[in-house]
Design a protein around this motif. Structure first.
Motif, PDB file in Angstrom:
ATOM      1  N   GLN A 161       0.847  -1.197   0.000  1.00  0.00           N
ATOM      2  CA  GLN A 161       0.000   0.000   0.000  1.00  0.00           C
ATOM      3  C   GLN A 161       0.881   1.245   0.000  1.00  0.00           C
ATOM      4  O   GLN A 161       1.799   1.362   0.824  1.00  0.00           O
ATOM      5  N   LEU A 162       0.605   2.155  -0.911  1.00  0.00           N
ATOM      6  CA  LEU A 162       1.296   3.438  -0.905  1.00  0.00           C
ATOM      7  C   LEU A 162       0.815   4.257   0.282  1.00  0.00           C
ATOM      8  O   LEU A 162      -0.392   4.430   0.494  1.00  0.00           O
ATOM      9  N   LEU A 163       1.746   4.764   1.077  1.00  0.00           N
ATOM     10  CA  LEU A 163       1.417   5.670   2.181  1.00  0.00           C
ATOM     11  C   LEU A 163       1.698   7.079   1.705  1.00  0.00           C
ATOM     12  O   LEU A 163       2.852   7.496   1.588  1.00  0.00           O
ATOM     13  N   ASP A 164       0.634   7.795   1.389  1.00  0.00           N
ATOM     14  CA  ASP A 164       0.744   9.114   0.773  1.00  0.00           C
ATOM     15  C   ASP A 164       0.761  10.196   1.844  1.00  0.00           C
ATOM     16  O   ASP A 164      -0.244  10.446   2.509  1.00  0.00           O
ATOM     17  N   LYS A 165       1.908  10.828   2.028  1.00  0.00           N
ATOM     18  CA  LYS A 165       2.085  11.914   2.996  1.00  0.00           C
ATOM     19  C   LYS A 165       2.397  13.242   2.305  1.00  0.00           C
ATOM     20  O   LYS A 165       2.733  14.219   2.973  1.00  0.00           O
ATOM     21  N   ALA A 166       2.281  13.274   0.982  1.00  0.00           N
ATOM     22  CA  ALA A 166       2.789  14.408   0.198  1.00  0.00           C
ATOM     23  C   ALA A 166       1.724  15.447  -0.136  1.00  0.00           C
ATOM     24  O   ALA A 166       1.859  16.180  -1.114  1.00  0.00           O
ATOM     25  N   GLN A 167       0.683  15.533   0.671  1.00  0.00           N
ATOM     26  CA  GLN A 167      -0.285  16.606   0.470  1.00  0.00           C
ATOM     27  C   GLN A 167       0.375  17.964   0.785  1.00  0.00           C
ATOM     28  O   GLN A 167       1.363  18.024   1.504  1.00  0.00           O
ATOM     29  N   PRO A 168      -0.168  19.050   0.240  1.00  0.00           N
ATOM     30  CA  PRO A 168       0.431  20.369   0.503  1.00  0.00           C
ATOM     31  C   PRO A 168       0.528  20.654   2.005  1.00  0.00           C
ATOM     32  O   PRO A 168      -0.413  20.385   2.762  1.00  0.00           O
ATOM     33  N   GLN A 169       1.660  21.198   2.406  1.00  0.00           N
ATOM     34  CA  GLN A 169       1.843  21.580   3.804  1.00  0.00           C
ATOM     35  C   GLN A 169       0.938  22.766   4.133  1.00  0.00           C
ATOM     36  O   GLN A 169       0.710  23.637   3.297  1.00  0.00           O
ATOM     37  N   VAL A 170       0.441  22.774   5.365  1.00  0.00           N
ATOM     38  CA  VAL A 170      -0.443  23.849   5.815  1.00  0.00           C
ATOM     39  C   VAL A 170       0.195  24.541   7.011  1.00  0.00           C
ATOM     40  O   VAL A 170       1.245  24.134   7.502  1.00  0.00           O
ATOM     41  N   ALA A 171      -0.457  25.592   7.472  1.00  0.00           N
ATOM     42  CA  ALA A 171       0.175  26.510   8.427  1.00  0.00           C
ATOM     43  C   ALA A 171       0.685  25.820   9.685  1.00  0.00           C
ATOM     44  O   ALA A 171       1.786  26.121  10.162  1.00  0.00           O
ATOM     45  N   TRP A 172      -0.095  24.884  10.247  1.00  0.00           N
ATOM     46  CA  TRP A 172       0.236  24.347  11.561  1.00  0.00           C
ATOM     47  C   TRP A 172       0.347  22.820  11.581  1.00  0.00           C
ATOM     48  O   TRP A 172       0.362  22.235  12.662  1.00  0.00           O
ATOM     49  N   ASP A 173       0.456  22.181  10.436  1.00  0.00           N
ATOM     50  CA  ASP A 173       0.508  20.714  10.432  1.00  0.00           C
ATOM     51  C   ASP A 173       1.668  20.182  11.263  1.00  0.00           C
ATOM     52  O   ASP A 173       1.570  19.131  11.891  1.00  0.00           O
ATOM     53  N   TYR A 174       2.763  20.919  11.317  1.00  0.00           N
ATOM     54  CA  TYR A 174       3.961  20.412  11.990  1.00  0.00           C
ATOM     55  C   TYR A 174       3.789  20.238  13.490  1.00  0.00           C
ATOM     56  O   TYR A 174       4.550  19.497  14.123  1.00  0.00           O
TER      57      TYR A 174
END
Length: 307
Positions: free
Chosen positions: A137-150
């Motif tokens: 299964q591909l684990l897709d984490k490459a969505q656009p970064q947002v202001a506070w995701d970190y």
């Protein structure tokens, strides 16, 4: 300008890894167009990992086993030890490795090239999870970064992380200054992403997978795939672990005085309701934004042990 054959220090944390580590090391040492040095830190093991790695290092001059320093009790502390004890100065880039994955042959070539060409400080990528029964299964984490995701998630599995040497040195200096408090962090990949973004460093998440990400019964975290995984993650939230980590990391990276963070940091009922309204800026993936909103409401109504 790109370095023709960049020097990469691969920091590998090991623990009872005899079933997988030889295959993983072979994939690391076969990397194309880079000069690799593997530094291994071993949590005291019972399956012969330490003796095997020591013998392997004797036969491979670009593999170094760090001296024993006692028990870590988790991957995060082992990786923190690697950053602390390895001299990063001779290298152009620093990468992390788990003991049980299989790297694509061009993983480091692509990662270091992206850091240079995109003028970023750190890199991570999607990975392909695989199970003993042959499922993938591909684990897709490459969505656009947002202001506070970190403050609420990592940039993907830490085993895909590659950092520029200047960024890694700055990270190391901060870690050493906050070493005692850092021991409360359970996930090194989450903390490092949070440090980078909160300090103005640029991070690229590559949609192209670079690792075959092995899944087995001893994964400390593993793939976020399926209902059972979702249920397990809800339990960590209800038990208070997740929000405790959010607060710990926010404080460690110096965000406690930011107006947005101050508005929810006490994590009481009113603050959680308010935080739920910012779900779109706290997670990258659409499904996770919805889950985040629901978790804030559920925690506000049911409570959690972090409060």
């Amino acid at each position: 300008m790109p370095v023709k054959h960049p020097r990469v220090a691969v920091l590998l944390a090991a623990y009872n890894g005899m079933r997988w580590i030889e295959e993983q090391l072979a994939s690391i040492l076969s990397q194309s167009a880079v000069d690799v040095t593997v530094c291994i830190s071993i949590d005291p093991s019972t399956d012969g990992t330490e003796d095997w790695c020591t013998a392997y290092a004797v036969a491979h001059p670009n593999v170094i086993v760090l001296p024993k320093v006692g028990k870590f009790g988790g991957a995060a502390r082992n990786f923190f030890r690697l950053i602390r004890d390895v001299d990063l100065a001779p290298y152009d880039f620093i990468a992390f490795a788990d003991q049980d994955d299989i790297w694509h042959a061009d993983k480091l070539q692509r990662a270091t090239g992206m850091i240079v060409s995109r003028h970023v400080d750190a890199y991570s990528s999607n990975v392909t999870a695989f199970w003993p029964d042959g499922r993938t299964q591909l684990l897709d984490k490459a969505q656009p970064q947002v202001a506070w995701d970190y403050l609420f998630e990592a940039a993907g599995p830490g085993c895909s992380y590659v950092m520029s040497q200047p960024f890694a040195q700055t990270l190391k200096t901060s870690m050493l200054a906050n070493w005692h408090a850092l021991q409360a962090v359970s996930l090194h990949d989450w903390y490092i992403y949070a440090f980078a973004r909160s300090h103005g460093y640029h991070w690229y998440i590559d949609p192209l997978p670079s690792i075959e990400y092995r899944q087995h019964e001893h994964n400390q975290v593993g793939a976020n795939a399926g209902f059972l995984s979702l249920l397990s993650r809800f339990k960590t939230i209800h038990d208070g672990w997740w929000f405790t980590q959010v607060k710990t990391i926010a404080l460690l990276v110096g965000q406690e005085d930011d107006p947005f963070v101050k508005s929810w940091l006490p994590l009481r009922r009113r603050q959680l309701f308010k935080l739920s309204l910012s779900a779109s800026q706290c997670r990258r993936r659409t499904r996770d934004k919805v889950f985040f909103f629901c978790i804030c409401w559920a925690t506000a109504l049911l409570g959690n042990k972090a409060q």
